[in-house]
Design a protein around this motif. Structure first.
Motif, mmCIF file in Angstrom:
data_model
loop_
_atom_site.group_PDB
_atom_site.id
_atom_site.type_symbol
_atom_site.label_atom_id
_atom_site.label_comp_id
_atom_site.label_asym_id
_atom_site.label_seq_id
_atom_site.Cartn_x
_atom_site.Cartn_y
_atom_site.Cartn_z
ATOM 1 N N GLN C 256 0.999 -1.281 -0.099
ATOM 2 C CA GLN C 256 0.048 0.086 -0.035
ATOM 3 C C GLN C 256 0.873 1.213 0.073
ATOM 4 O O GLN C 256 1.889 1.373 0.778
ATOM 5 C CB GLN C 256 -0.946 -0.017 1.237
ATOM 6 C CG GLN C 256 -1.941 -1.030 1.282
ATOM 7 C CD GLN C 256 -3.182 -0.798 0.575
ATOM 8 O OE1 GLN C 256 -2.785 0.096 -0.505
ATOM 9 N NE2 GLN C 256 -4.148 -1.246 0.677
ATOM 10 N N PRO C 257 0.612 2.153 -1.120
ATOM 11 C CA PRO C 257 1.424 3.329 -0.869
ATOM 12 C C PRO C 257 0.912 4.192 0.038
ATOM 13 O O PRO C 257 -0.461 4.307 0.426
ATOM 14 C CB PRO C 257 1.424 3.848 -2.311
ATOM 15 C CG PRO C 257 0.104 3.220 -2.714
ATOM 16 C CD PRO C 257 -0.130 1.916 -2.150
ATOM 17 N N VAL C 258 1.855 4.965 0.852
ATOM 18 C CA VAL C 258 1.582 5.953 1.668
ATOM 19 C C VAL C 258 0.840 7.073 1.080
ATOM 20 O O VAL C 258 1.832 7.645 0.360
ATOM 21 C CB VAL C 258 2.554 6.283 2.696
ATOM 22 C CG1 VAL C 258 2.295 7.249 3.699
ATOM 23 C CG2 VAL C 258 3.107 4.762 3.176
ATOM 24 N N ALA C 259 -0.213 7.229 1.352
ATOM 25 C CA ALA C 259 -0.730 8.460 0.561
ATOM 26 C C ALA C 259 -0.421 9.688 1.088
ATOM 27 O O ALA C 259 -1.298 10.236 1.955
ATOM 28 C CB ALA C 259 -2.294 8.334 0.722
ATOM 29 N N MET C 260 0.883 10.351 0.858
ATOM 30 C CA MET C 260 1.226 11.586 1.323
ATOM 31 C C MET C 260 2.291 11.955 0.527
ATOM 32 O O MET C 260 2.952 11.391 -0.225
ATOM 33 C CB MET C 260 1.594 11.299 2.812
ATOM 34 C CG MET C 260 2.831 10.368 2.974
ATOM 35 S SD MET C 260 3.080 9.988 4.898
ATOM 36 C CE MET C 260 1.784 9.001 5.392
ATOM 37 N N MET C 268 7.587 9.661 7.832
ATOM 38 C CA MET C 268 6.790 8.614 8.705
ATOM 39 C C MET C 268 7.244 7.242 8.628
ATOM 40 O O MET C 268 7.317 6.515 9.675
ATOM 41 C CB MET C 268 5.319 8.533 7.907
ATOM 42 C CG MET C 268 4.461 9.676 8.134
ATOM 43 S SD MET C 268 4.200 9.773 9.979
ATOM 44 C CE MET C 268 3.305 8.333 10.758
ATOM 45 N N TYR C 269 8.179 6.957 7.618
ATOM 46 C CA TYR C 269 8.816 5.810 7.711
ATOM 47 C C TYR C 269 9.728 5.912 8.653
ATOM 48 O O TYR C 269 9.996 4.716 9.372
ATOM 49 C CB TYR C 269 9.570 5.778 6.367
ATOM 50 C CG TYR C 269 10.649 4.380 6.238
ATOM 51 C CD1 TYR C 269 11.908 4.509 6.440
ATOM 52 C CD2 TYR C 269 9.935 3.121 6.058
ATOM 53 C CE1 TYR C 269 12.892 3.462 6.226
ATOM 54 C CE2 TYR C 269 10.876 2.023 5.773
ATOM 55 C CZ TYR C 269 12.066 2.063 6.275
ATOM 56 O OH TYR C 269 12.909 1.067 5.924
ATOM 57 N N TRP C 270 10.527 6.912 9.250
ATOM 58 C CA TRP C 270 11.776 6.882 10.262
ATOM 59 C C TRP C 270 10.957 6.733 11.498
ATOM 60 O O TRP C 270 11.127 6.017 12.269
ATOM 61 C CB TRP C 270 12.189 8.340 10.255
ATOM 62 C CG TRP C 270 13.211 8.419 11.245
ATOM 63 C CD1 TRP C 270 14.551 8.043 11.329
ATOM 64 C CD2 TRP C 270 13.135 9.366 12.473
ATOM 65 N NE1 TRP C 270 14.924 8.420 12.271
ATOM 66 C CE2 TRP C 270 14.425 8.958 13.132
ATOM 67 C CE3 TRP C 270 12.084 10.091 12.864
ATOM 68 C CZ2 TRP C 270 14.267 9.850 14.289
ATOM 69 C CZ3 TRP C 270 12.190 10.713 14.080
ATOM 70 C CH2 TRP C 270 13.615 10.439 15.091
ATOM 71 N N PHE C 271 9.593 7.321 11.493
ATOM 72 C CA PHE C 271 8.896 7.035 12.867
ATOM 73 C C PHE C 271 8.360 5.837 13.013
ATOM 74 O O PHE C 271 8.598 5.178 14.055
ATOM 75 C CB PHE C 271 7.755 8.100 12.939
ATOM 76 C CG PHE C 271 8.031 9.722 13.395
ATOM 77 C CD1 PHE C 271 7.949 10.600 12.512
ATOM 78 C CD2 PHE C 271 8.176 9.906 14.762
ATOM 79 C CE1 PHE C 271 8.127 11.762 12.863
ATOM 80 C CE2 PHE C 271 8.474 11.188 15.200
ATOM 81 C CZ PHE C 271 8.708 12.125 14.091
ATOM 82 N N ALA C 325 3.003 -2.415 9.227
ATOM 83 C CA ALA C 325 2.530 -2.170 7.920
ATOM 84 C C ALA C 325 3.112 -1.000 7.092
ATOM 85 O O ALA C 325 3.505 -1.352 5.855
ATOM 86 C CB ALA C 325 0.848 -1.957 8.020
ATOM 87 N N LEU C 326 3.463 0.140 7.865
ATOM 88 C CA LEU C 326 3.946 1.311 7.313
ATOM 89 C C LEU C 326 5.490 0.898 6.696
ATOM 90 O O LEU C 326 5.994 1.411 5.741
ATOM 91 C CB LEU C 326 4.154 2.215 8.172
ATOM 92 C CG LEU C 326 3.717 3.945 7.530
ATOM 93 C CD1 LEU C 326 3.504 4.753 8.731
ATOM 94 C CD2 LEU C 326 4.923 4.284 6.548
#
Lengths: 125, 471, 835
Positions: C256-260, C268-271, C325-326
């Motif tokens: 799922q692509p992160v819609a941002m 967000m990936y780092w978090f 998931a992210l």
């Protein structure tokens, strides 16, 4: 297995039927020939009728035997050493079933004919 | 498959090469050191004994096999032919079977070996590896070398650092030999013998317990190993108190009836039997919800030549019925039992105690006290617990049959899971609690101990069934 | 359709002439559908001897035909209703010898794929490409994604790509229910000849329908030896719930692509990476890393929130954000570092206390988002490892502050510098690096490093190494040529080559790069690598391993660098072929770097380089573990450190190394605290700094492995390999078939032939019976047919390494069909030994 199937499975072997047919035919023809050449005053109508009954019985049983024999032969063609016993039984039954009714009728007819012939015997003397 | 003679010869040559390769791996190529496999000790003793002038030997005393006895005899013979042999027998904590050690020491003395017996403390002031060590003429040191698993090897080293370290260790022990000789453990408990036994037994016999309703094998199975290294709360922490009080209670009576409630192993029983002394045959009953400690108590009692009665009873849920079935007891002894329970169950325990005692009967117990609410064990404390065990056990784990890594892992598991209830509160609150349940306090004192994960305080109590309840 | 049969007239129905006419109508229908092209499946018709039925033969060249019998009654009904003749044949193929469905249900129609958007987004294009790659490798592929994730569109796109590459694609929508299986056959009967055919089955809502369709595809593959691939779609929960169905499918997950906006996604990936460990990053650290505006935007979208604990302010993830998931969704995208790296970097940046708190939570409670044993399995001891490592870093700092040249021991200085680099202690690193770069000259390409201003302290160690080699030669006898004996070794070259590897690692991990020096070292490595891949001296594999480790430290791998490749190939080549491998690696220098340390170094070098040496490495790791009694002896801390790294990287139960990792950390701290002394042990002066460097790397690797394990699917859902495959080799898993896969295939073919015989005999019998007239024979026929299909399926799955499930099913089938003993001479094994 239905009741009819059980009867069909128990139908006499063709060989036995042929043997009986031979007996019946022999009896009938013997009766005719011995009455014809004997000292009993020649062939009576009853004797002829009796003889016919014997021979008819033999014929009917023979036809039944032939039908059953053909069915066995067909089944033998389909059978294979690879098959299990229940399969073999089913194949044999499958070949018998189509002709079973006629065979039974023929055997019964033959028996009836023979019974009639036997019933007539005392009246021949 | 058939092979020709040449091919067979080649195979044998290859096998010899493999042997050579193996021995190279064992001994190495360091010109200061020779390493030998375990089985070479006898040959080593044979050749070195002929050449040594003065030998200082440290001999660990536990689980001697014939090979160990041979080594002792070899040097004894050398001493009889004129070599100067000094020997220190190290008796580790948990090995009270002194008979073979005393026999060897006496034989040594007959052969003019200057031999002494040293009892090591449960936590020796300076770490002493429990390995054979031979310091030969202050030139070479021979010692056993252990890895985490597998048989030990022997090392013959002329490295100055190795010789110096061995000499320092020897000096330290030799200087203290008289003091250590007269310092046997207060209680002669054969922990080294029974720890492995209980570890195996727990896997089969342990069912449920107050600490874990499913299985307490993680607790009972590791308990005695942790006791060996003084890592858990046991009667030993209060040995002076128990000895004094129990002696007072038990001597002067012919057959005092004693009940021990809650016992992780036979530690409390050992205290009771020791205190009873000769001529006193207490009728001892041991009660616990799990079979493992009961079997351990029975085993120990038989070793001491006495019999006990065991009761596999849940003292909280089936205590009332137990009370009805029993004759009154003179004394109930229980170490750190009350804090196994929340306060309402602890009340049930104390009520059952009271009903089980004859008029004037007494309870001797210790309770961990919490002046403020207890905190959950942090991860650092748990891991420090494991590191502490590692430091204490690394010099002697080979005396045990359990795998070293398994020991550390089981200890970590114990440290994470073991809990103590703080609901009884501080010293005043505990005493008040006992009084409310019909006891009068005869004696109480607080003591600080090193604790399991962290230092803590205990209340040591002797209390008696009161004539009237104070509630 | 049916013109010829209709022309024959109603009175002729059932007669031979009428049957022939119907047969011609069937052939004509196929010819019309194909428009004159050659068919994939050829249909031929003839009279079924002795009965009033039409025998239809469906054939492909080189394969025996599949015989179908169409009863006159069925033909009559089809003619009457105008049913497509090929549909009738398709139904007959599916039904086999069972009665056909009622005449009014015989009609079939093509299924339309979903509309494909003209311009695919990046994620959609990526998914289609991955599906295509999966189809190239596997017969059965399932696209796994939630509802509305675009699976069907991507499947359709992949089908189009498949067709564009010369294949043919058939789309099946399972909403048509029981008609789906005959639709597959019908479509294939109307398909021109292609080498590869893809059947796409969507809306797998009905398991029964899918199973029947799957069965037909299987029958088609086996009957006609078609390259017939199956692509289907399903949700993750359905796939996880039906391992029996999807056991051998290649699963292609929808990411799922992160819609941002792109940058927000990276933040967000780092978090999320930190969130894997339950780490809530300090605001101070996050603000240093990212622009406050970005962070504010994420807060406004409630993807992150501020939270204060004990006077410190942290960011925590929003309620709807699932770290696993992210991270899984973005893993592998450009600019996304592995989670372990980011977590490690954060821990170093945050410092001891801030790093300890989340790790403490992990230690006690386990990883968030995991259940049961998996929750706590890997989290044990992380806090204390981190704490001890941090203290070790401080000790190292203090030592380097007063003694940056490590008493002129460049080797020790380099290892200390690597530890400082690993921990991010820039200032101390700079001091030590200055000494190293000043003391040695290594900036001339092709020239081995040399000391400036006289020999360094560790050069003296090579005298001792030589002495050890001589002692080894005396012990073992003449095993080496004169130039490689201890007496013949060139000590200076030996030392310089080893230093080459050490410096490569130093410059590769340098906090302040010196590209000129690194390039020179790389050129030197290329120059001094022997044609067969070893580095001098050939007798001592740990030198080659050290150089490989250095090259890997500089970012080179087996796949990307020729020297790494040659050196790794030499390491795994057997000794008798001029290589270094003899079940494990021998040191060649007696007590200096024993076999255990040498083997560990070689294992780590091969693993870090990504060399294809799964079997050699696996065996060596097992041997290394069996030697635990050796490398845990006192004084062998270097061996211990190396062995732990080998186990951490190469063993299946790598967490078993954690306990000893702690012990080594404790020892290293004590060593520095007590003052470093040379105890006269081999490599005595190197022990502490080497152990420090190793430990820093080991804790980082442990963090990385735990993070990676968290992002993998949870074992219950995704387990396709059976638990019995232990130890797990880094390369492909499965059992090795003995004596060979060819033998196994031959024997399986024999089972197949037996089953074919069984099936054919019964088919012949059933052909003469009315449907349902011989239930016993029919049941036996069905059973043997299923076994035959299974046998063929299993035979296709036999490979050099075959999953144990396949083997066990095949053995069971063989026992059933041929009795026990059919597999005499066949066996299979893994590293644990033969079966």
């Amino acid at each position: 297995m239905t009741t009819w199937d059980r009867w069909v499975a128990r139908l006499p072997a063709p060989g036995l039927l042929n043997f009986l047919a031979g007996l019946f035919a022999g009896t009938g023809i013997n009766l005719l020939t011995s009455s014809a050449v004997g000292d009993g005053g020649g062939l009576s109508a009853l004797t002829v009728l009796d003889s016919i009954a014997w021979v008819l019985g033999a014929a009917l049983v023979t036809v039944a035997a032939t039908m059953l024999q053909n069915a066995e032969a067909e089944a033998a063609l389909l059978d294979s050493p690879m098959f299990e016993e229940p399969e073999r039984r089913e194949i044999r039954m499958h070949q018998r079933r189509p002709i079973a009714r006629r065979a039974v009728l023929l055997i019964l007819g033959g028996l009836l004919s023979v019974i009639l012939a036997v019933v007539l015997l005392p009246f021949l003397a | 498959m058939s092979v020709t003679a040449d091919a067979a010869g080649e195979l044998l040559t290859a096998a010899r090469e493999a042997l050579g390769s193996y021995y190279l791996g064992v001994t190495g190529t360091d010109d200061q050191v020779v390493r030998l496999p375990e089985g070479a000790a006898a040959d080593l003793a044979r050749v070195l004994a002929d050449r040594a002038g003065t030998v200082r030997q440290i001999v660990p005393c536990s689980g001697w096999q014939d090979a160990d006895l041979f080594l002792l005899m070899a040097w004894r013979q050398r001493a009889a032919r004129g070599a100067r042999v000094h020997r220190l027998y190290l008796v580790p904590y948990g090995n009270p079977d002194m008979t073979p050690v005393l026999r060897e020491r006496d034989l040594d003395r007959d052969s003019r070996i200057d031999a002494h017996l040293l009892h090591l403390e449960v936590i020796p002031r300076a770490p002493v590896p429990m390995t054979h060590t031979w310091l030969i003429d202050e030139d070479v040191v021979v010692f056993e070398e252990h890895g985490d698993t597998g048989p030990a090897g022997w090392v013959v080293s002329r490295r100055p650092e190795d010789v110096r370290a061995a000499l320092d260790r020897w000096q330290q022990l030799w200087t203290n030999r008289h003091a250590l000789a007269h310092r046997p453990p207060h209680l002669a408990e054969p922990l080294l013998e029974s720890a492995d036994m209980l570890h195996s037994l727990a896997r089969v016999a342990c069912t449920g317990h107050y600490v874990d309703p499913v299985s307490c094998a993680w607790y009972h199975g590791i308990w005695q190993y942790l006791r060996l290294f003084d890592m858990v709360s046991s009667p030993n922490w209060h040995i002076g108190f128990y000895s004094e009080v129990l002696r007072e209670q038990l001597r002067g009576r012919a057959e005092p009836r004693v009940l021990i409630t809650g016992a992780a192993d036979y530690g409390m029983l050992a205290c009771v039997l020791n205190a009873a002394g000769p001529g006193v045959a207490p009728d001892v009953h041991v009660l616990d919800v799990c079979l493992t400690p009961l079997l351990a108590n029975r085993w120990y009692a038989r070793r001491r030549g006495t019999e006990i009665t065991t009761h596999n009873v849940d003292f909280v849920r089936a205590g009332e019925q137990f009370v009805e079935e029993q004759e009154p007891f003179d004394l109930i002894v229980s170490d750190a039992f009350l804090t196994r329970f929340p306060s309402d169950d602890a009340a049930t325990v104390v009520e059952n105690w009271r009903r089980l005692l004859r008029p004037g009967g007494q309870v001797v117990t210790t309770v961990r006290i919490y002046e403020e609410a207890g905190a959950a064990a942090g991860a650092t404390l748990v891991t420090e617990y494991g590191m502490r065990l590692y430091e204490r056990a690394k010099n002697s784990f080979w005396l045990l049959r359990i795998d070293f890594t398994e020991l550390l892992s089981a200890a970590h598991h114990y440290a994470k899971r073991m809990r103590s209830s703080d609901q009884l509160g501080g010293a005043d609150q505990v005493l008040d609690f006992l009084r409310r349940h019909g006891f009068e306090v005869v004696r109480s004192e607080t003591a600080s101990v090193a604790g399991e994960l962290a230092g803590c305080d205990y209340l040591r109590i002797v209390c008696r069934v009161a004539a009237e309840r104070s509630d | 359709m049916w013109e010829r049969a209709a022309r024959a007239g109603p009175g002729a129905t059932g007669s031979p002439a009428w049957l022939r006419a119907a047969g011609e109508d069937i052939r004509a229908a196929q010819a019309e559908a194909l428009g004159g092209t050659e068919p994939l499946l050829t249909v031929q018709c003839g009279l079924a001897g002795g009965t009033s039925a039409l025998e239809v033969r469906v054939t492909v060249p080189g394969r025996p035909p599949v015989l179908l019998v169409l009863a006159a009654a069925d033909l009559r009904a089809a003619v009457f209703r105008g049913t497509d003749p090929l549909a009738l044949v398709a139904h007959a193929f599916v039904a086999r010898d069972r009665p056909l469905p009622p005449a009014d249900q015989l009609g079939l129609a093509p299924h339309a794929p979903p509309r494909i958007p003209a311009a695919p987004d990046a994620a959609g294009a990526d998914l289609a490409a991955r599906i295509t790659a999966a189809l190239a490798a596997k017969l059965d592929v399932v696209v796994v994604g939630d509802e509305g994730s675009g699976k069907a569109v991507s499947a359709a796109r992949a089908a189009r790509l498949f067709a564009a590459e010369g294949g043919a694609a058939v789309w099946i929508d399972l909403r048509s229910g029981a008609k789906s299986p005959p639709t597959v056959v019908w479509e294939l009967l109307r398909l021109p000849r292609h080498d590869r055919v893809l059947v796409v089955v969507s809306r797998r809502a009905l398991v029964a329908g899918f199973q029947d369709t799957r069965t037909i595809i299987s029958r088609l593959r086996h009957a006609f030896d078609l390259d017939l691939r199956l692509l289907t779609t399903d949700t993750p929960s359905a796939v996880a719930a039906m391992p029996a169905l999807y056991g051998f499918y290649e699963q292609v997950p929808v990411r799922q692509p992160v819609a941002m906006p792109g940058q927000d996604a990276a933040v967000m990936y780092w978090f999320a990476c930190l969130g894997l460990f339950g780490i809530q990053p300090l605001v101070a650290v996050a603000d240093r890393r990212y622009h406050p505006e970005q962070l504010h935007r994420l807060q406004q979208r409630e993807l992150i929130h501020l939270t204060a604990v004990d006077g410190k302010v942290y960011y925590r993830l929003g309620a709807g954000v699932t770290p696993t998931a992210l991270v899984a969704g973005q893993a592998g995208l450009p600019g996304r570092a592995p989670p372990g790296e980011l977590i490690w970097a954060y821990l170093k940046m945050a410092g001891a206390d801030a790093g300890r708190a989340p790790l403490e939570q992990l230690d006690l409670v386990g990883f968030p988002g995991r259940d049961g044993h998996a929750r706590v399995e890997g989290s044990r001891n992380l806090t204390f490892s981190w704490e001890l490592l941090y203290r070790l870093g401080e000790q190292l700092d203090r030592y380097c502050a007063t003694n940056p040249d490590w008493d002129d021991n460049v080797g020790a200085a380099v290892f200390a510098a690597e530890a400082l680099a690993e921990l991010g202690h820039a200032e101390q690193w700079r001091r030590v690096a200055e000494f190293v770069r000043g003391r040695l000259s290594y900036d001339v390409p092709g020239e081995l490093p040399r000391a400036t201003g006289g020999p360094t302290l560790e050069e003296g160690d090579f005298e001792r190494i030589q002495a050890n080699m001589i002692a080894e030669d005396l012990f073992l006898g003449g095993r080496w040529p004169a130039s490689l004996l201890g007496t013949g070794v060139d000590k200076a070259r030996f030392h310089s080559t080893w230093m080459l590897g050490v410096l490569l690692g130093f410059e590769g991990s340098a906090l302040e790069r010196s590209d000129g020096r690194l390039d020179a070292l790389l050129a030197t490595a290329e120059h001094h690598c022997a044609p067969d891949g070893h580095f001098y001296p050939r007798r001592v594999p740990w030198v080659t391993a050290r150089v490989v480790l250095g090259l890997c430290g500089a970012g080179l791998t087996y796949a990307t660098h020729d020297v790494v490749r040659r050196a790794c190939d030499w390491l795994v080549r057997p000794v008798r072929e001029g290589g270094a491998y003899a079940e494990w690696w021998k040191g060649g220098t007696g007590s200096w770097n024993r076999d255990e340390a040498t083997t560990a170094m070689c294992v780590v070098a091969l693993l870090r380089a990504g060399a294809p040496a799964g079997e050699e490495v696996g065996k060596a790791v097992v041997w290394l573990r069996s030697r635990v009694g050796e490398w845990t002896r006192p004084g062998r801390e270097i061996d211990l450190a190396l062995a732990l790294e080998a186990i951490l990287l190469g063993a299946h139960d790598w967490r078993s190394s954690y306990g000893r990792l702690l012990n080594l950390l404790s020892w290293a701290n004590e060593e520095f605290r007590g003052g470093l002394r040379d105890l006269g042990l081999p490599e005595g002066t190197l022990r502490a700094p080497f152990a420090a460097a190793q430990l820093a790397a080991l804790v980082r690797v442990a963090v990385s492995r735990e993070a990676a394990a968290l992002v993998e699917p949870a074992p219950a859902a995704a387990e396709r390999r059976p638990a019995r495959l232990e130890p797990r080799l880094p390369a492909t898993a499965g059992m090795r078939l003995r004596p060979s896969v060819t033998h196994w295939r031959e024997v399986t073919r024999q089972i197949e032939e037996q089953l074919e015989g069984q099936v054919q005999r019964r088919r012949a019998v059933l052909r003469r019976a009315a449907p349902g007239g011989m239930p016993v024979v029919q049941a036996a026929y069905d059973q043997y047919t299923a076994q035959l299909a299974l046998c063929r399926e299993l035979r296709e799955k036999l490979r050099e390494r075959t999953p144990i499930e396949v083997i066990e099913r095949l053995v069971e089938l063989g026992d059933t069909v041929c009795g026990t003993g059919w597999n005499g001479g066949l066996s299979y094994d893994d590293e644990a030994g033969p079966r």
